[in-house]
Design a protein around this motif. Structure first.
Motif, PDB file in Angstrom:
ATOM      1  N   ASP A 186       0.847  -1.193   0.000  1.00 25.69           N
ATOM      2  CA  ASP A 186       0.000   0.000   0.000  1.00 25.69           C
ATOM      3  C   ASP A 186       0.886   1.247   0.000  1.00 25.69           C
ATOM      4  O   ASP A 186       1.825   1.361   0.808  1.00 25.69           O
ATOM      5  N   VAL A 187       0.589   2.191  -0.903  1.00 26.60           N
ATOM      6  CA  VAL A 187       1.387   3.425  -0.996  1.00 26.60           C
ATOM      7  C   VAL A 187       1.138   4.263   0.260  1.00 26.60           C
ATOM      8  O   VAL A 187      -0.006   4.438   0.684  1.00 26.60           O
ATOM      9  N   ASP A 188       2.219   4.781   0.836  1.00 24.14           N
ATOM     10  CA  ASP A 188       2.109   5.552   2.085  1.00 24.14           C
ATOM     11  C   ASP A 188       1.665   6.991   1.826  1.00 24.14           C
ATOM     12  O   ASP A 188       2.135   7.639   0.876  1.00 24.14           O
ATOM     13  N   HIS A 189       0.810   7.477   2.702  1.00 20.44           N
ATOM     14  CA  HIS A 189       0.344   8.869   2.674  1.00 20.44           C
ATOM     15  C   HIS A 189      -0.042   9.300   1.259  1.00 20.44           C
ATOM     16  O   HIS A 189       0.347  10.368   0.788  1.00 20.44           O
ATOM     17  N   PHE A 190      -0.820   8.473   0.635  1.00 18.38           N
ATOM     18  CA  PHE A 190      -1.168   8.765  -0.764  1.00 18.38           C
ATOM     19  C   PHE A 190      -2.261   9.825  -0.876  1.00 18.38           C
ATOM     20  O   PHE A 190      -2.332  10.551  -1.868  1.00 18.38           O
ATOM     21  N   LYS A 191      -3.076   9.932   0.139  1.00 15.19           N
ATOM     22  CA  LYS A 191      -4.086  10.997   0.116  1.00 15.19           C
ATOM     23  C   LYS A 191      -3.371  12.357   0.109  1.00 15.19           C
ATOM     24  O   LYS A 191      -3.707  13.248  -0.670  1.00 15.19           O
ATOM     25  N   ASN A 194      -1.972  13.042  -3.335  1.00 13.33           N
ATOM     26  CA  ASN A 194      -3.028  13.527  -4.235  1.00 13.33           C
ATOM     27  C   ASN A 194      -3.394  14.969  -3.927  1.00 13.33           C
ATOM     28  O   ASN A 194      -3.528  15.794  -4.835  1.00 13.33           O
ATOM     29  N   HIS A 199      -4.595  15.009  -8.601  1.00 12.40           N
ATOM     30  CA  HIS A 199      -5.037  13.638  -8.884  1.00 12.40           C
ATOM     31  C   HIS A 199      -4.310  13.038 -10.097  1.00 12.40           C
ATOM     32  O   HIS A 199      -3.958  11.853 -10.099  1.00 12.40           O
ATOM     33  N   ASP A 203      -2.211   9.693 -10.317  1.00  9.46           N
ATOM     34  CA  ASP A 203      -2.350   8.578 -11.265  1.00  9.46           C
ATOM     35  C   ASP A 203      -0.985   8.174 -11.814  1.00  9.46           C
ATOM     36  O   ASP A 203      -0.661   6.988 -11.933  1.00  9.46           O
ATOM     37  N   LEU A 206       0.937   6.211  -9.320  1.00  7.32           N
ATOM     38  CA  LEU A 206       0.479   4.805  -9.222  1.00  7.32           C
ATOM     39  C   LEU A 206       1.020   3.971 -10.379  1.00  7.32           C
ATOM     40  O   LEU A 206       1.399   2.811 -10.209  1.00  7.32           O
ATOM     41  N   ARG A 226      -3.180  -4.879  -9.420  1.00  4.62           N
ATOM     42  CA  ARG A 226      -3.715  -3.754  -8.649  1.00  4.62           C
ATOM     43  C   ARG A 226      -4.900  -4.286  -7.860  1.00  4.62           C
ATOM     44  O   ARG A 226      -5.884  -4.746  -8.420  1.00  4.62           O
ATOM     45  N   GLY A 229      -7.588   0.856  -4.995  1.00  9.30           N
ATOM     46  CA  GLY A 229      -7.052   2.197  -5.273  1.00  9.30           C
ATOM     47  C   GLY A 229      -5.536   2.289  -5.313  1.00  9.30           C
ATOM     48  O   GLY A 229      -4.917   2.242  -6.374  1.00  9.30           O
ATOM     49  N   GLU A 230      -4.911   2.400  -4.130  1.00 16.36           N
ATOM     50  CA  GLU A 230      -3.443   2.565  -4.084  1.00 16.36           C
ATOM     51  C   GLU A 230      -2.804   1.331  -3.462  1.00 16.36           C
ATOM     52  O   GLU A 230      -1.742   1.380  -2.882  1.00 16.36           O
ATOM     53  N   LYS A 303       1.936  -0.256   8.733  1.00 13.12           N
ATOM     54  CA  LYS A 303       1.516   1.156   8.771  1.00 13.12           C
ATOM     55  C   LYS A 303       1.675   1.687  10.200  1.00 13.12           C
ATOM     56  O   LYS A 303       2.230   2.756  10.430  1.00 13.12           O
ATOM     57  N   ARG A 307       5.295   2.897   8.738  1.00 10.95           N
ATOM     58  CA  ARG A 307       5.249   2.833   7.264  1.00 10.95           C
ATOM     59  C   ARG A 307       6.646   2.620   6.661  1.00 10.95           C
ATOM     60  O   ARG A 307       7.606   2.553   7.385  1.00 10.95           O
TER      61      ARG A 307
HETATM   62  N1  GTP Z   1      -4.812   9.600  -8.101  1.00 14.00           N
HETATM   63  C1  GTP Z   1      -5.453   8.529  -7.674  1.00 14.00           C
HETATM   64  N2  GTP Z   1      -5.750   8.403  -6.366  1.00 14.00           N
HETATM   65  C2  GTP Z   1      -6.369   7.302  -5.942  1.00 14.00           C
HETATM   66  C3  GTP Z   1      -6.746   6.277  -6.805  1.00 14.00           C
HETATM   67  N3  GTP Z   1      -7.343   5.317  -6.080  1.00 14.00           N
HETATM   68  C4  GTP Z   1      -7.343   5.719  -4.803  1.00 14.00           C
HETATM   69  N4  GTP Z   1      -6.746   6.917  -4.707  1.00 14.00           N
HETATM   70  C5  GTP Z   1      -6.551   7.742  -3.508  1.00 14.00           C
HETATM   71  O1  GTP Z   1      -5.706   7.099  -2.575  1.00 14.00           O
HETATM   72  C6  GTP Z   1      -5.918   7.722  -1.316  1.00 14.00           C
HETATM   73  C7  GTP Z   1      -5.813   6.719  -0.222  1.00 14.00           C
HETATM   74  O2  GTP Z   1      -5.878   7.389   0.974  1.00 14.00           O
HETATM   75  P1  GTP Z   1      -5.960   6.693   2.381  1.00 14.00           P
HETATM   76  O3  GTP Z   1      -6.682   5.398   2.278  1.00 14.00           O
HETATM   77  O4  GTP Z   1      -6.462   7.692   3.360  1.00 14.00           O
HETATM   78  O5  GTP Z   1      -4.491   6.279   2.701  1.00 14.00           O
HETATM   79  P2  GTP Z   1      -3.154   7.114   2.701  1.00 14.00           P
HETATM   80  O6  GTP Z   1      -3.354   8.564   2.631  1.00 14.00           O
HETATM   81  O7  GTP Z   1      -2.295   6.520   1.625  1.00 14.00           O
HETATM   82  O8  GTP Z   1      -2.571   6.784   4.113  1.00 14.00           O
HETATM   83  P3  GTP Z   1      -1.854   5.473   4.592  1.00 14.00           P
HETATM   84  O9  GTP Z   1      -2.297   4.327   3.710  1.00 14.00           O
HETATM   85  O10 GTP Z   1      -2.323   5.289   5.996  1.00 14.00           O
HETATM   86  O11 GTP Z   1      -0.399   5.698   4.498  1.00 14.00           O
HETATM   87  C8  GTP Z   1      -7.291   8.409  -1.366  1.00 14.00           C
HETATM   88  O12 GTP Z   1      -7.107   9.799  -1.343  1.00 14.00           O
HETATM   89  C9  GTP Z   1      -7.830   7.973  -2.727  1.00 14.00           C
HETATM   90  O13 GTP Z   1      -8.585   9.009  -3.349  1.00 14.00           O
HETATM   91  C10 GTP Z   1      -6.454   6.439  -8.198  1.00 14.00           C
HETATM   92  O14 GTP Z   1      -6.764   5.603  -9.060  1.00 14.00           O
HETATM   93  N5  GTP Z   1      -5.822   7.563  -8.587  1.00 14.00           N
END
Ligand code: GTP
Length: 318
Positions: A186-191, A194, A199, A203, A206, A226, A229-230, A303, A307
């Motif tokens: 799982d990608v860290d702090h992906f929110k 973004n 966004h 993408d 990812l 995949r 999401g991430e 996590k 992480r």
């Molecule tokens: N750009 C993009 N973002 C995506 C996609 N799928 C999921 N996401 C984003 O991935 C993010 C995942 O956020 P969280 O689940 O809060 O996790 P996180 O911020 O990575 O935090 P941790 O996993 O705890 O490190 C969300 O903001 C989703 O909108 C995608 O196909 N494209």
């Protein structure tokens, strides 16, 4: 989408000469006559009995099979039924070739699973037209199949593929009493990524991570999909805990080495991943879903521990 391109393109352009066509016929003269007619459509190979034809289909996975009906031993209809009844061979198209020009024989061929029917004496333009059509159908089916298994954003396998092949692998390893490994990534702090970079950049990130993970796999049979999401899932055939101890940190390292800047991550200056891993020896974990659950728990732990690291599921919970 590419399927639209396929449907909209002239058929001629789609029948490339990289096709493999298998002729199954006990008569070498018939094999020669047929192959002369179609050799410009691809590589023509042959077998002189039904049994040899089935073995060759298993080995070479031809795009199309031209199958003679009247052969000593197993006849063409029986060969056709066997090939169509086996998941390993049923994707090859089959055209039945026979000297019997009757509705009954045509129906028998179609009922055995053949896609088409050619009668002897051979009529060159008819043979070529029918072969070309079936090669086109096969190309389109392959393309649709590929799209059904592929994740649209990253180009790696999608969740559907993972679900069916992971379970298949799990069953195979149970049967063989070998150890199967699984990693959830799982990608860290992906929110935050973004939110800060947008966004679209998310993408792109990812896509890079997916390709980085794919490039990190070295052994036959390993694949990454995949998962959501991430999140990504890596299936590792014949892998035990000892190997997971090396593989997990190495996977983290491979993603870090992509050096995708992430200014809003608390874990690293670059995009990083957390990895939860589990291995399963036959009998220890009673279902593939339990294996997934354990990998997920280990990921949660990775996590929670900060992480950018890998955690292996403890055997006490097996
Ligand atoms: N750009 C993009 N973002 C995506 C996609 N799928 C999921 N996401 C984003 O991935 C993010 C995942 O956020 P969280 O689940 O809060 O996790 P996180 O911020 O990575 O935090 P941790 O996993 O705890 O490190 C969300 O903001 C989703 O909108 C995608 O196909 N494209």
């Amino acid at each position: 989408m590419q399927a639209d391109i396929l449907i909209g393109s002239p058929a001629e352009a789609l029948v490339s000469n990289d096709s493999v066509i298998l002729i199954i016929d006990d008569n070498p003269r018939s094999i020669k006559a047929l192959s002369l007619l179609i050799r410009d459509f691809g590589q023509v190979i042959f077998a002189t009995s039904g049994e040899a034809g089935i073995a060759m289909t298993m080995k070479t996975k031809p795009d199309l099979i031209l199958l003679d009906v009247e052969m000593p031993g197993m006849n063409g209809y029986e060969v056709c039924r066997q090939l169509k009844g086996d998941v390993a061979t049923r994707s090859s198209g089959i055209i039945i070739v026979t000297s019997h020009d009757s509705v009954e024989h045509e129906v028998a061929a179609l009922e055995a699973g053949a896609a088409d029917f050619i009668t002897k004496p051979l009529n060159a333009p008819v043979v070529r037209a029918r072969v070309k059509t079936q090669l086109l159908v096969k190309k389109q089916a392959d393309e649709l199949h590929r799209q059904a298994e592929q994740d649209g954003l990253t180009g790696i396998y999608n969740r559907r593929y993972f679900d069916s092949y992971f379970e298949q692998e799990w069953r195979r390893h149970q049967r063989q009493r070998s150890s199967l490994g699984l990693a959830l990534v799982d990608v860290d702090h992906f929110k935050a990524y973004n939110d800060s970079y947008g966004h679209q950049q998310g993408d792109e990130c990812l896509r890079c991570v997916a390709l980085g993970l794919k490039a990190a796999l070295r052994r036959p049979g390993e694949f990454v999909a995949r998962y959501g999401g991430e999140e990504f899932a890596v299936v590792l055939p014949y892998t035990d805990d000892e190997e997971l101890h090396r593989f997990g940190p190495w996977l983290c390292e491979q993603v870090r080495a992509l050096k995708i800047p992430h200014g809003w991550s608390e874990a690293s200056d670059f995009v990083s991943v957390s990895v939860g891993l589990v291995s399963c020896v036959a009998g220890k974990i009673c279902s593939h879903t339990q294996m997934l659950g354990q990998a997920d728990e280990a990921l949660y732990q990775a996590k929670a521990n900060g992480r950018d690291r890998a955690v292996i599921a403890t055997k006490s919970s097996s």
